[in-house]
Design a protein around this motif. Structure first.
Motif, PDB file in Angstrom:
ATOM      1  N   GLY A  60       0.817  -1.209   0.000  1.00 29.28           N
ATOM      2  CA  GLY A  60       0.000   0.000   0.000  1.00 29.28           C
ATOM      3  C   GLY A  60       0.845   1.251   0.000  1.00 29.28           C
ATOM      4  N   ASP A  61       0.177   2.370   0.041  1.00 31.79           N
ATOM      5  CA  ASP A  61       0.840   3.667   0.114  1.00 31.79           C
ATOM      6  C   ASP A  61       0.390   4.385   1.376  1.00 31.79           C
ATOM      7  OD1 ASP A  61       2.171   3.574  -2.431  1.00 31.79           O
ATOM      8  OD2 ASP A  61       0.213   3.911  -3.370  1.00 31.79           O
ATOM      9  N   LEU A  62       1.330   4.991   2.050  1.00 31.96           N
ATOM     10  CA  LEU A  62       1.012   5.779   3.230  1.00 31.96           C
ATOM     11  C   LEU A  62       0.081   6.915   2.826  1.00 31.96           C
ATOM     12  CD1 LEU A  62       1.722   6.399   6.262  1.00 31.96           C
ATOM     13  CD2 LEU A  62       3.494   7.898   5.367  1.00 31.96           C
ATOM     14  N   PRO A  63      -1.076   7.029   3.472  1.00 36.57           N
ATOM     15  CA  PRO A  63      -1.969   8.133   3.128  1.00 36.57           C
ATOM     16  C   PRO A  63      -1.255   9.473   3.364  1.00 36.57           C
ATOM     17  CG  PRO A  63      -3.094   6.547   4.524  1.00 36.57           C
ATOM     18  CD  PRO A  63      -1.649   6.169   4.514  1.00 36.57           C
ATOM     19  N   PRO A  64      -1.223  10.339   2.369  1.00 35.62           N
ATOM     20  CA  PRO A  64      -0.449  11.574   2.500  1.00 35.62           C
ATOM     21  C   PRO A  64      -0.940  12.480   3.630  1.00 35.62           C
ATOM     22  CG  PRO A  64      -1.793  11.633   0.516  1.00 35.62           C
ATOM     23  CD  PRO A  64      -1.902  10.247   1.090  1.00 35.62           C
ATOM     24  N   ARG A  65      -2.202  12.445   3.936  1.00 35.51           N
ATOM     25  CA  ARG A  65      -2.734  13.277   5.007  1.00 35.51           C
ATOM     26  C   ARG A  65      -3.241  12.438   6.177  1.00 35.51           C
ATOM     27  NH1 ARG A  65      -5.919  18.236   2.605  1.00 35.51           N
ATOM     28  NH2 ARG A  65      -6.572  18.151   4.757  1.00 35.51           N
ATOM     29  N   GLY A  66      -2.946  11.157   6.185  1.00 36.46           N
ATOM     30  CA  GLY A  66      -3.440  10.281   7.239  1.00 36.46           C
ATOM     31  C   GLY A  66      -4.931  10.027   7.064  1.00 36.46           C
ATOM     32  N   ASP A  67      -5.454   9.118   7.836  1.00 36.30           N
ATOM     33  CA  ASP A  67      -6.879   8.824   7.840  1.00 36.30           C
ATOM     34  C   ASP A  67      -7.207   8.067   9.125  1.00 36.30           C
ATOM     35  OD1 ASP A  67      -6.089   6.169   7.424  1.00 36.30           O
ATOM     36  OD2 ASP A  67      -6.759   6.122   5.370  1.00 36.30           O
ATOM     37  N   TRP A  68      -8.489   7.841   9.369  1.00 34.05           N
ATOM     38  CA  TRP A  68      -8.892   7.151  10.598  1.00 34.05           C
ATOM     39  C   TRP A  68      -8.330   5.739  10.647  1.00 34.05           C
ATOM     40  CZ3 TRP A  68     -10.264  10.456  14.003  1.00 34.05           C
ATOM     41  CH2 TRP A  68     -10.981  11.589  13.655  1.00 34.05           C
ATOM     42  N   ALA A  69      -8.318   5.038   9.514  1.00 33.31           N
ATOM     43  CA  ALA A  69      -7.785   3.673   9.497  1.00 33.31           C
ATOM     44  C   ALA A  69      -6.282   3.678   9.787  1.00 33.31           C
ATOM     45  CB  ALA A  69      -8.077   2.992   8.161  1.00 33.31           C
ATOM     46  N   PHE A  70      -5.573   4.694   9.315  1.00 35.93           N
ATOM     47  CA  PHE A  70      -4.145   4.816   9.614  1.00 35.93           C
ATOM     48  C   PHE A  70      -3.937   4.875  11.128  1.00 35.93           C
ATOM     49  CE2 PHE A  70       0.196   6.071   9.299  1.00 35.93           C
ATOM     50  CZ  PHE A  70       0.392   6.996  10.325  1.00 35.93           C
ATOM     51  N   PHE A  71      -4.717   5.669  11.815  1.00 30.53           N
ATOM     52  CA  PHE A  71      -4.545   5.789  13.249  1.00 30.53           C
ATOM     53  C   PHE A  71      -4.901   4.482  13.956  1.00 30.53           C
ATOM     54  CE2 PHE A  71      -3.339   8.087  16.783  1.00 30.53           C
ATOM     55  CZ  PHE A  71      -4.238   7.954  17.813  1.00 30.53           C
ATOM     56  N   ALA A  72      -5.924   3.794  13.487  1.00 32.46           N
ATOM     57  CA  ALA A  72      -6.275   2.496  14.062  1.00 32.46           C
ATOM     58  C   ALA A  72      -5.138   1.502  13.864  1.00 32.46           C
ATOM     59  CB  ALA A  72      -7.569   1.958  13.435  1.00 32.46           C
ATOM     60  N   ARG A  73      -4.526   1.502  12.682  1.00 32.26           N
ATOM     61  CA  ARG A  73      -3.373   0.623  12.440  1.00 32.26           C
ATOM     62  C   ARG A  73      -2.226   0.984  13.381  1.00 32.26           C
ATOM     63  NH1 ARG A  73      -4.692   1.839   7.155  1.00 32.26           N
ATOM     64  NH2 ARG A  73      -5.834   0.142   6.193  1.00 32.26           N
ATOM     65  N   ALA A  74      -1.983   2.272  13.557  1.00 29.14           N
ATOM     66  CA  ALA A  74      -0.902   2.716  14.430  1.00 29.14           C
ATOM     67  C   ALA A  74      -1.127   2.253  15.869  1.00 29.14           C
ATOM     68  CB  ALA A  74      -0.773   4.240  14.378  1.00 29.14           C
ATOM     69  N   LEU A  75      -2.353   2.395  16.371  1.00 30.38           N
ATOM     70  CA  LEU A  75      -2.657   1.947  17.721  1.00 30.38           C
ATOM     71  C   LEU A  75      -2.480   0.443  17.867  1.00 30.38           C
ATOM     72  CD1 LEU A  75      -5.798   4.111  18.478  1.00 30.38           C
ATOM     73  CD2 LEU A  75      -3.563   4.281  19.597  1.00 30.38           C
ATOM     74  N   SER A  76      -2.940  -0.304  16.888  1.00 30.84           N
ATOM     75  CA  SER A  76      -2.819  -1.751  16.938  1.00 30.84           C
ATOM     76  C   SER A  76      -1.345  -2.170  16.872  1.00 30.84           C
ATOM     77  CB  SER A  76      -3.602  -2.370  15.769  1.00 30.84           C
ATOM     78  OG  SER A  76      -3.548  -3.762  15.831  1.00 30.84           O
ATOM     79  N   ALA A  77      -0.592  -1.552  16.003  1.00 36.67           N
ATOM     80  CA  ALA A  77       0.817  -1.897  15.851  1.00 36.67           C
ATOM     81  C   ALA A  77       1.615  -1.588  17.122  1.00 36.67           C
ATOM     82  CB  ALA A  77       1.414  -1.143  14.661  1.00 36.67           C
ATOM     83  N   ALA A  78       1.230  -0.553  17.854  1.00 43.44           N
ATOM     84  CA  ALA A  78       1.967  -0.173  19.047  1.00 43.44           C
ATOM     85  C   ALA A  78       1.957  -1.257  20.115  1.00 43.44           C
ATOM     86  CB  ALA A  78       1.402   1.128  19.608  1.00 43.44           C
ATOM     87  N   ALA A  79       1.009  -2.165  20.059  1.00 41.98           N
ATOM     88  CA  ALA A  79       0.961  -3.245  21.047  1.00 41.98           C
ATOM     89  C   ALA A  79       2.112  -4.237  20.878  1.00 41.98           C
ATOM     90  CB  ALA A  79      -0.378  -3.978  20.953  1.00 41.98           C
ATOM     91  N   VAL A  80       2.694  -4.310  19.678  1.00 38.28           N
ATOM     92  CA  VAL A  80       3.738  -5.293  19.425  1.00 38.28           C
ATOM     93  C   VAL A  80       4.974  -4.724  18.743  1.00 38.28           C
ATOM     94  CG1 VAL A  80       2.153  -7.239  19.341  1.00 38.28           C
ATOM     95  CG2 VAL A  80       2.686  -5.999  17.242  1.00 38.28           C
ATOM     96  N   TYR A  81       4.898  -3.505  18.244  1.00 39.21           N
ATOM     97  CA  TYR A  81       5.997  -2.906  17.473  1.00 39.21           C
ATOM     98  C   TYR A  81       7.167  -2.553  18.363  1.00 39.21           C
ATOM     99  CZ  TYR A  81       8.136  -0.157  13.786  1.00 39.21           C
ATOM    100  OH  TYR A  81       8.976   0.315  12.824  1.00 39.21           O
ATOM    101  N   GLU A  82       8.373  -2.753  17.858  1.00 40.40           N
ATOM    102  CA  GLU A  82       9.584  -2.395  18.624  1.00 40.40           C
ATOM    103  C   GLU A  82      10.253  -1.200  18.006  1.00 40.40           C
ATOM    104  OE1 GLU A  82      10.632  -6.926  19.776  1.00 40.40           O
ATOM    105  OE2 GLU A  82      12.277  -5.543  19.486  1.00 40.40           O
TER     106      GLU A  82
END
Length: 82
Positions: A60-82
């Motif tokens: 995929g491509d990083l949304p240039p201005r972000g979006d709600w799904a981007f933030f949801a992905r970021a929150l989910s990834a933070a649970a396991v991302y190093e």
């Protein structure tokens, strides 16, 4: 672990996802690598910094201005991302 839905497209949907994520953290805290708030927030910042690589790796491509799904992905990834 709660997976981020791709259809998070509103403030209400994001709030619902965040509540689900909070319940998942309480119910499954042993499976969360970053269950401590400080670790979680640090991982969140790191994932946001590196998000373009995640999008590239998943076709995929990083949304240039972000979006709600981007933030949801970021929150989910933070649970396991190093």
């Amino acid at each position: 672990m709660t997976s981020p839905p791709d259809h998070v497209d509103s403030r209400e949907a994001l709030a619902s996802f965040v509540r689900d994520l909070g319940r998942d953290c309480v119910d499954n805290d042993g499976s969360w690598k970053n269950a401590d708030l400080g670790d979680f927030l640090e991982a969140l910042a790191a994932w946001i910094d590196d998000a373009d690589g995640w999008y590239r790796n998943t076709g995929g491509d990083l949304p240039p201005r972000g979006d709600w799904a981007f933030f949801a992905r970021a929150l989910s990834a933070a649970a396991v991302y190093e």
